[in-house]
Scaffold this active site. Structure first.
Site, PDB file in Angstrom:
ATOM      1  CD  GLU A   1      12.793  44.990  53.205  1.00 35.14           C
ATOM      2  OE1 GLU A   1      11.815  45.840  52.899  1.00 35.14           O
ATOM      3  OE2 GLU A   1      12.973  44.043  52.409  1.00 35.14           O
TER       4      GLU A   1
ATOM      5  CG  HIS B   1       7.108  40.716  53.881  1.00 38.84           C
ATOM      6  ND1 HIS B   1       7.562  39.666  53.586  1.00 38.84           N
ATOM      7  CD2 HIS B   1       7.317  41.480  53.055  1.00 38.84           C
ATOM      8  CE1 HIS B   1       8.406  39.979  52.338  1.00 38.84           C
ATOM      9  NE2 HIS B   1       8.015  41.105  52.109  1.00 38.84           N
TER      10      HIS B   1
END
Length: 404
Positions: free
Chosen positions: A49, A270
């Protein structure tokens, strides 16, 4: 040969959540990630990402001294978001884009536009086959509309690893798999490839409880998604295996635990996963790992095939619905064309509709025809891919059942 020095390999894996204009404090977090990588000096860094290529370029310039080798994998409309940094030379790279990756009309999710993929880098360490990847997000666990797509991706990934790892001695996989450890997709991937979970194999662990990487204490996490999981969930992994005459052991596994030191924000929504692996050459080749638990693997393949079949039937229904809509829109256009021709031929005393309403109706019918036709073609391809995956799983299951 046995007794040769052990190679100590330190790996850093992180889903960076770096979406331009959407992710909170993106540039500040990318800078913090670069500072950590520069300070720690890992051997291999796998990032997901990183949607902005400018962010990758900034990281590459910042880390050039300690990670002289890097690669950014490009795919889809907005890119794969995958990149890798390495202390060791990267001899070759390859990007494989999954056949199914969500739906183009689900704009709020966007997985289809980014072209979820697996990026592969072949290095000189061992040699080491390293993979950075991300699978389709779950979004809703109770009603998972993307389960069949994620299973197709897991199956394609497993097949991809089996066919590309023959020239490697060690396979290392890091990424956001968007699956819980006991989900059928992760069990299928591990069972079919023989990959081992660094969290389960680590001699020492330090970090979030149960190795969770999506935790409610993270200020960027959507707390509502984690209500059924008060401790969080583990969806980011480092997996590995030795193929030929090498052994791999996980000495230590760590996760980050919230804000970075000296700041009020974490690296991402995350937590990062960091593993220390020991790689050592043995005297004799270890041989294939597949086939050590064929009965359990057959059960996993059967379960996965059943879920793919459910997705196949849903895709067939959607194909039928979109096809019927296209036929109705085409019939409406034909009726309007017949009315126009009748008027021009003098068969009608006057137009059946006012001109503006008639044109508007024709425009809507044409739009419905184009949209329905596009959906029908998309779901036709989806049906073919799901059917092909179901057939492949059946052949694999039959091969497992026929083994002595």
């Amino acid at each position: 040969m046995e007794g040769e020095p052990t190679l100590r390999l330190r790996i850093f894996n992180l889903n960076c959540w770096a979406i331009r204009y959407l992710s909170k404090r993106r540039q500040e977090r990318v800078r913090l990630i670069g500072d950590r990588l520069q300070r720690e000096g890992f051997d291999l860094v796998l990032l997901q990402e990183v949607w902005s290529e400018q962010d990758y370029s900034d990281l590459r310039a910042k880390l050039a001294g300690c990670y002289p080798f890097s690669h950014y994998f490009r795919s889809g409309v907005i890119g794969s978001g995958l990149c890798v940094f390495s202390r060791f030379p990267i001899l070759d790279t390859l990007l494989y884009q999954y056949s199914l990756n969500g739906y183009p009309y689900m704009l709020q999710h966007g997985d289809w536009f980014c072209g979820k993929s697996v990026g592969v880098g072949m290095g000189v360490t061992a040699p080491l086959l390293s993979l950075s990847l991300q699978l389709h997000a779950e979004y809703c666990r109770e009603k998972d509309a993307y389960l069949s797509h994620r299973l197709v991706q897991a199956w394609e990934l497993a097949q991809f690893i089996r066919h590309t790892s023959k020239a490697a001695d060690v396979v290392l996989l890091g990424g956001d798999l968007n699956m819980h450890p006991e989900d059928v997709g992760i069990r299928l991937l591990r069972g079919w490839t023989g990959l081992r979970d660094a969290f389960a194999e680590a001699t020492r662990f330090e970090g979030c409880k149960n190795g969770c990487t999506l935790v409610p204490d993270n200020c960027f996490t959507d707390k509502s998604e984690l209500l059924p999981f008060p401790l969080g969930i583990r969806i980011d992994y480092i997996l590995y295996k030795a193929i030929s005459s090498f052994t791999v052991k996980c000495e230590e596994l760590k996760t980050t635990t919230g804000p970075t030191p000296g700041t009020d924000i974490p690296f991402s929504d995350h937590e990062a996963v960091m593993a220390t692996l020991h790689i050592q050459r043995q005297g004799q080749p270890l041989g294939a790992t597949l086939g050590t638990a064929d009965l359990a693997l057959a059960d996993v393949v059967t379960e996965a095939r059943t879920e793919v079949g459910v997705g196949l039937r849903a895709a067939q229904r959607q194909r039928y619905s979109s096809g019927r809509m296209a036929v109705l829109a085409l019939l409406l256009l034909l009726l309007q064309a017949a009315a126009v021709l009748g008027t021009l031929a003098g068969l009608g005393a006057e137009q059946p509709f006012p001109k503006l309403s008639f044109c508007l109706l024709a425009f809507l019918a044409l739009g419905a025809l184009v949209l329905a036709t596009g959906l029908h073609l998309f779901h036709t391809m989806e049906v073919k891919i799901l059917h092909s995956t179901e057939d492949q799983m059946w052949m694999a299951l039959r091969a497992l059942q026929e083994r002595p």
